[in-house]
Structures are given as C-alpha cells and as structure tokens.
Design a protein around this motif. Structure first.
Motif, PDB file in Angstrom:
ATOM      1  N   THR A  33     -27.101  37.371  17.918  1.00  0.00           N
ATOM      2  CA  THR A  33     -25.701  37.023  17.705  1.00  0.00           C
ATOM      3  C   THR A  33     -24.781  38.090  18.269  1.00  0.00           C
ATOM      4  N   LEU A  34     -25.182  39.346  18.118  1.00  0.00           N
ATOM      5  CA  LEU A  34     -24.333  40.450  18.547  1.00  0.00           C
ATOM      6  C   LEU A  34     -24.682  40.941  19.941  1.00  0.00           C
ATOM      7  N   VAL A  35     -25.969  40.940  20.273  1.00  0.00           N
ATOM      8  CA  VAL A  35     -26.396  41.483  21.562  1.00  0.00           C
ATOM      9  C   VAL A  35     -26.142  40.478  22.693  1.00  0.00           C
ATOM     10  N   LYS A  36     -26.493  39.224  22.450  1.00  0.00           N
ATOM     11  CA  LYS A  36     -26.343  38.211  23.489  1.00  0.00           C
ATOM     12  C   LYS A  36     -25.035  37.436  23.354  1.00  0.00           C
ATOM     13  N   SER A  90     -14.437  42.002  17.409  1.00  0.00           N
ATOM     14  CA  SER A  90     -14.268  41.731  15.980  1.00  0.00           C
ATOM     15  C   SER A  90     -13.542  40.407  15.792  1.00  0.00           C
ATOM     16  N   ALA A  91     -13.622  39.890  14.586  1.00  0.00           N
ATOM     17  CA  ALA A  91     -12.944  38.641  14.229  1.00  0.00           C
ATOM     18  C   ALA A  91     -12.196  38.846  12.921  1.00  0.00           C
ATOM     19  N   ARG A  92     -10.988  38.308  12.841  1.00  0.00           N
ATOM     20  CA  ARG A  92     -10.207  38.329  11.606  1.00  0.00           C
ATOM     21  C   ARG A  92      -9.745  36.901  11.339  1.00  0.00           C
ATOM     22  N   MET A  93     -10.203  36.336  10.229  1.00  0.00           N
ATOM     23  CA  MET A  93      -9.820  34.979   9.854  1.00  0.00           C
ATOM     24  C   MET A  93      -8.933  35.059   8.622  1.00  0.00           C
ATOM     25  N   ILE A  94      -7.757  34.451   8.697  1.00  0.00           N
ATOM     26  CA  ILE A  94      -6.808  34.411   7.589  1.00  0.00           C
ATOM     27  C   ILE A  94      -6.591  32.949   7.230  1.00  0.00           C
ATOM     28  N   GLN A 144     -20.618  33.509  17.665  1.00  0.00           N
ATOM     29  CA  GLN A 144     -21.086  34.000  18.958  1.00  0.00           C
ATOM     30  C   GLN A 144     -19.948  33.987  19.978  1.00  0.00           C
ATOM     31  N   ALA A 145     -19.091  32.979  19.903  1.00  0.00           N
ATOM     32  CA  ALA A 145     -17.951  32.921  20.812  1.00  0.00           C
ATOM     33  C   ALA A 145     -17.018  34.100  20.574  1.00  0.00           C
ATOM     34  N   VAL A 146     -16.803  34.450  19.313  1.00  0.00           N
ATOM     35  CA  VAL A 146     -15.936  35.580  18.975  1.00  0.00           C
ATOM     36  C   VAL A 146     -16.446  36.853  19.622  1.00  0.00           C
ATOM     37  N   PHE A 147     -17.738  37.122  19.486  1.00  0.00           N
ATOM     38  CA  PHE A 147     -18.283  38.369  19.990  1.00  0.00           C
ATOM     39  C   PHE A 147     -18.512  38.329  21.498  1.00  0.00           C
ATOM     40  N   PHE A 148     -18.472  37.132  22.083  1.00  0.00           N
ATOM     41  CA  PHE A 148     -18.474  37.051  23.540  1.00  0.00           C
ATOM     42  C   PHE A 148     -17.106  37.480  24.081  1.00  0.00           C
ATOM     43  N   LYS A 205     -18.147  44.111  15.026  1.00  0.00           N
ATOM     44  CA  LYS A 205     -19.398  44.507  15.673  1.00  0.00           C
ATOM     45  C   LYS A 205     -19.684  45.985  15.412  1.00  0.00           C
ATOM     46  N   GLU A 206     -18.621  46.799  15.349  1.00  0.00           N
ATOM     47  CA  GLU A 206     -18.793  48.211  15.064  1.00  0.00           C
ATOM     48  C   GLU A 206     -19.398  48.420  13.678  1.00  0.00           C
ATOM     49  N   ASP A 207     -18.933  47.672  12.696  1.00  0.00           N
ATOM     50  CA  ASP A 207     -19.488  47.780  11.347  1.00  0.00           C
ATOM     51  C   ASP A 207     -20.947  47.352  11.328  1.00  0.00           C
ATOM     52  N   PHE A 208     -21.276  46.272  12.073  1.00  0.00           N
ATOM     53  CA  PHE A 208     -22.668  45.821  12.132  1.00  0.00           C
ATOM     54  C   PHE A 208     -23.544  46.894  12.761  1.00  0.00           C
TER      55      PHE A 208
END
Length: 209
Positions: free
Chosen positions: A60-63, A186-190, A178-182, A206-209
């Motif tokens: 999810t994060l690498v690819k 990072s993603a923020r959902m409100i 996966q789209a977010v990290f492509f 991704k930094e936290d992961f």
C-alpha cells in the motif's frame, strides 16, 4: 471523575450512541473511545484524539497502485488516481435528494502547508467509526483473521445506482488509500455526518507509518 452523587450524566460512543445496561455487552473491542457527558447532545469543550492501530500491507505504501497506474498504456497516470478519490465522493453523494456537489481543488499556496489535492463533496458524511473502517478496510493482508475482519468490515459501498451516477469511474480499482499515497505523502479526511453536530477528522501519514 469527580461527579457528585446527585449529578446525572451519560456515557456515549464517539457517534453519540448512549451506553446503557442493554447494549453495554456489545462493547467487546479494545480501543473504543467513550464520552462522559451531561447529555447525549452536549457540545464538546475540546477536540478528542483517537489513535487507530493496524498493520498496513507494505504494498500500500511502497507501490501505492504504481503498477496499475504506470500500466495505463502510456497515458498520464494522475487522472486515474484522481478518479479513485472522486469515487469516494460519488458513493457519498449517490443518495442525495438534492444537488450533488463534488469539487476538485489543486492547492499550491505553501503558506497553508505543502501543496495538496482537495476533493470536497456534500455527501452523507462519515462517523468516526466509518472513518476508522475506511482507513483499515482491506489495508492489511496479514491481520485479516479473528476479530479484525468483523470489527473493521463496516465500510461498504452504497446500493447500486444508475451508471451515470455510480462510483465505477475508476479504471484500476486499486483503492482510495493507494491513490492518496500515489499522489502524495499523507491524507486528511474531514467529515460531518448529516445527523450529527460533531466533525470528525482522520489523518494518515506515510511518515508516521
């Protein structure tokens, strides 16, 4: 908690469901956040934080959908990633009785932080639990057994709607996360559920992961 014997109070979930003797036994999962309030609809004095614990699959994060996007027959892969994000808004607004509004904004003003892609809609909104489920659902191939699946399988697509209104525009179907990290780091959902006064915010980094 410093509550006097003559003072009334309620215990609720983050979705403002009151905990009673009848439904207390359903709270079997660890990590459930509860509110101690004077009434179910009491305004919160401060924002609350809840940490989501799960093990994401490294793909999810690498690819991050990279194989699917770069296999887009030489086309610019960015629109395919944006389509995944718009899918979420199409699902959220599919049951709207009025106007459906979906906006895409490209933000380059670094005074507000790093550049960002914002997708904004007027859909039904998600509760804190539904945001949790969106973050966890299908992310990990290693922890899908036991209570994990039953606890986090609540995020499901709405019932089918006409083709022109549904959420089938994404070509590869690799998922919003996966789209977010492509696209970024990072993603923020409100989100504010239509029937609730509370606004819920989810941050994936991704930094936290």
């Amino acid at each position: 908690f410093g509550i006097s014997s003559n003072e009334t109070f309620v215990i609720t979930t983050t979705n403002r469901m009151e905990i009673t003797e009848d439904n207390f036994s359903k709270l079997v999962h660890d990590g459930v956040t509860l509110y101690l309030l004077q009434s179910v609809d009491q305004m919160l004095l401060l924002a609350t934080k809840e940490r989501i614990e799960f093990l994401p699959h490294y793909d999810t994060l690498v690819k991050s959908g990279m194989y699917e996007y770069y296999a887009s027959e030489g086309q610019n892969p960015l629109p395919f990633a944006l389509a995944e994000l718009i899918d979420n808004s199409l699902s959220a607004t599919s049951q709207n009785t009025g106007i459906r509004s979906i906006q895409i904004k490209l933000l380059f003003d670094e005074s507000q932080g790093k550049p960002a892609v914002a997708v904004i809609d007027n859909g039904s909104g998600m509760t804190s639990k539904q945001l949790n489920n969106w973050a966890v659902y299908r992310l990990s191939k290693f922890t899908r057994q036991g209570d994990f699946e039953s606890d986090h399988s609540g995020y499901v697509r709405p019932l089918p709607v006409p083709r022109s209104l549904n959420s089938d525009i994404s070509y590869f179907g690799v998922g919003g996360k996966q789209a977010v990290f492509f696209v970024g780091q990072s993603a923020r959902m409100i989100s504010k559920p239509a029937a609730s006064q509370d606004v819920h915010e989810l941050v994936l980094s991704k930094e936290d992961f």
